[in-house]
Enzyme design. Structure first.
Site, PDB file in Angstrom:
ATOM      1  N   HIS A 166       0.841  -1.193   0.000  1.00 23.77           N
ATOM      2  CA  HIS A 166       0.000   0.000   0.000  1.00 23.77           C
ATOM      3  C   HIS A 166       0.877   1.244   0.000  1.00 23.77           C
ATOM      4  CE1 HIS A 166      -0.226   0.478   4.731  1.00 23.77           C
ATOM      5  NE2 HIS A 166       1.000   0.258   4.312  1.00 23.77           N
ATOM      6  N   CYS A 185       5.936   6.230   4.442  1.00 24.81           N
ATOM      7  CA  CYS A 185       4.805   5.496   3.869  1.00 24.81           C
ATOM      8  C   CYS A 185       4.185   6.213   2.672  1.00 24.81           C
ATOM      9  CB  CYS A 185       3.731   5.269   4.936  1.00 24.81           C
ATOM     10  SG  CYS A 185       4.285   4.242   6.308  1.00 24.81           S
ATOM     11  N   HIS A 191       4.938   0.206  -0.326  1.00 23.30           N
ATOM     12  CA  HIS A 191       5.703  -0.771   0.439  1.00 23.30           C
ATOM     13  C   HIS A 191       4.745  -1.861   0.889  1.00 23.30           C
ATOM     14  CE1 HIS A 191       3.946   1.972   3.362  1.00 23.30           C
ATOM     15  NE2 HIS A 191       3.998   0.984   4.236  1.00 23.30           N
ATOM     16  N   HIS A 193       3.448  -5.345   3.530  1.00 30.09           N
ATOM     17  CA  HIS A 193       3.335  -5.911   4.871  1.00 30.09           C
ATOM     18  C   HIS A 193       2.818  -7.338   4.786  1.00 30.09           C
ATOM     19  CE1 HIS A 193       3.910  -2.074   6.952  1.00 30.09           C
ATOM     20  NE2 HIS A 193       3.031  -1.531   6.122  1.00 30.09           N
ATOM     21  N   ASP A 231      -5.073 -10.662  -0.773  1.00 30.37           N
ATOM     22  CA  ASP A 231      -3.738 -11.256  -0.739  1.00 30.37           C
ATOM     23  C   ASP A 231      -2.965 -10.987  -2.032  1.00 30.37           C
ATOM     24  OD1 ASP A 231      -1.690 -12.726   0.485  1.00 30.37           O
ATOM     25  OD2 ASP A 231      -2.325 -14.581  -0.495  1.00 30.37           O
ATOM     26  N   HIS A 232      -1.686 -10.596  -1.883  1.00 31.71           N
ATOM     27  CA  HIS A 232      -0.790 -10.295  -2.999  1.00 31.71           C
ATOM     28  C   HIS A 232      -1.373  -9.241  -3.933  1.00 31.71           C
ATOM     29  CE1 HIS A 232       1.283 -13.844  -1.509  1.00 31.71           C
ATOM     30  NE2 HIS A 232       2.311 -13.502  -2.252  1.00 31.71           N
ATOM     31  N   GLU A 278      -0.355  -4.902  11.335  1.00 34.19           N
ATOM     32  CA  GLU A 278       0.389  -4.515  10.144  1.00 34.19           C
ATOM     33  C   GLU A 278       1.861  -4.914  10.262  1.00 34.19           C
ATOM     34  OE1 GLU A 278      -0.283  -0.560   7.889  1.00 34.19           O
ATOM     35  OE2 GLU A 278       1.358  -0.174   9.296  1.00 34.19           O
TER      36      GLU A 278
END
Length: 296
Positions: A166, A185, A191, A193, A231-232, A278
């Site tokens: 994100h 951020c 980046h 998580h 996811d991903h 996170e």
């Protein structure tokens, strides 16, 4: 000498909550005699297979009281003895379906030894001996139940994982303005998580199945509505909601809660909490039905 004497009763009479951890290994099977083999398999999946399956359970006992002149709420030796005498001696290396009369499904009063049913019955056995305020029972690291004496109501939590990227930035602001608010951020390429999401539901424990709701159905809802879509992904670009909403941990947790509230209600439970971790240092919790801080 005066200074030493003044600290002799330090804390005496003040309230404190202490916890004690206990572990036991047990097996169980989800199978009801009034259902056919096919119906048991449909309701309970692999958990209906004979002769059952096992877990390394972890029990967390929370107790409250006032400190005495020895600086203790309770003598820990007495706490250990009570837990061993009332719980672990009965359950360790045992087949739960055949331990306590509450799990005797040959009678109409018997229920299956689910995590939530087990933690409630442990409460009933410990409560006369210890000033317990809450219990948490881990069946595994990603599945646990909480109970605090609320009749048949309990809390069940499942933990899931997804990896996503994100970027924290507001479109209407300049890069410098975004950096002031979001720091690193806000960097343009984002980046990632490895998120952990805990979904906690609340409800009455069914007197026969021992369940708050169909665990398989709950897991499927979370997989279908959260894990698979998130996811991903690059949340800002792949999830339409976050095209305009900054995907902070708080906003992600809130969006997950909004996605799950009604579907979870449809399977007979209430969404109590969404906790999104996170990183080891950052997490957000959303309580859809209660904005106040809670402990469970």
């Amino acid at each position: 000498m005066t200074e030493i004497t003044s600290h002799t009763n330090h804390g005496k009479g003040r309230s404190c909550v202490i916890t004690r951890r206990a572990c036991f290994s047990s097996s169980h099977r989800y199978w009801l005699p009034e259902l056919s083999d096919d119906d048991n398999a449909s309701c309970f999946g692999n958990c209906a297979l004979a002769p059952g399956h096992g877990h390394n359970y972890e029990l967390i006992v929370s107790m409250a009281g006032e400190l005495d002149s020895d600086g203790m709420v309770l003598n820990l030796s007495e706490v250990k003895h009570a837990i061993r005498q009332e719980v672990t001696n009965h359950l360790d290396f045992r087949f739960l379906n055949e331990t306590w009369p509450e799990f005797d499904i040959s009678t109409s009063e018997g229920c299956l030894p689910t995590t939530e049913a087990l933690v409630r019955i442990i409460w009933n056995r410990l409560q006369p001996h210890l000033p317990i305020v809450s219990l948490r029972l881990y069946e595994q690291k990603s599945l646990w139940a909480d109970y605090s004496g609320e009749d048949m109501n309990a809390y069940l939590t499942i933990q899931k994982h997804f990896a996503a990227a994100h970027r924290l930035a507001r479109e209407e602001l300049s890069p410098n303005e975004n950096e002031v608010i979001y720091g690193k951020c806000a960097r343009p390429h984002g980046h990632g998580h490895n998120y952990l999401v805990d979904i906690t539901v609340k409800g009455a424990i069914d007197s026969r199945t021992g369940m708050i709701c169909d665990l398989s159905a709950l897991q499927k809802l979370v997989d279908d509505l959260v894990i698979e879509p998130f996811d991903h992904t690059f949340l800002n670009k792949d999830i339409p909601f976050f095209a305009k909403c900054v995907p902070t941990a708080e906003n992600i947790a809130l969006h997950i809660a909004d996605r799950l509230v009604e579907p979870i209600k449809e399977i007979g439970a209430t969404l109590h909490k969404v906790r999104l971790q996170e990183s080891p240092n950052n997490a957000a919790e959303i309580y859809p039905n209660d904005s106040s801080c809670q402990n469970i």
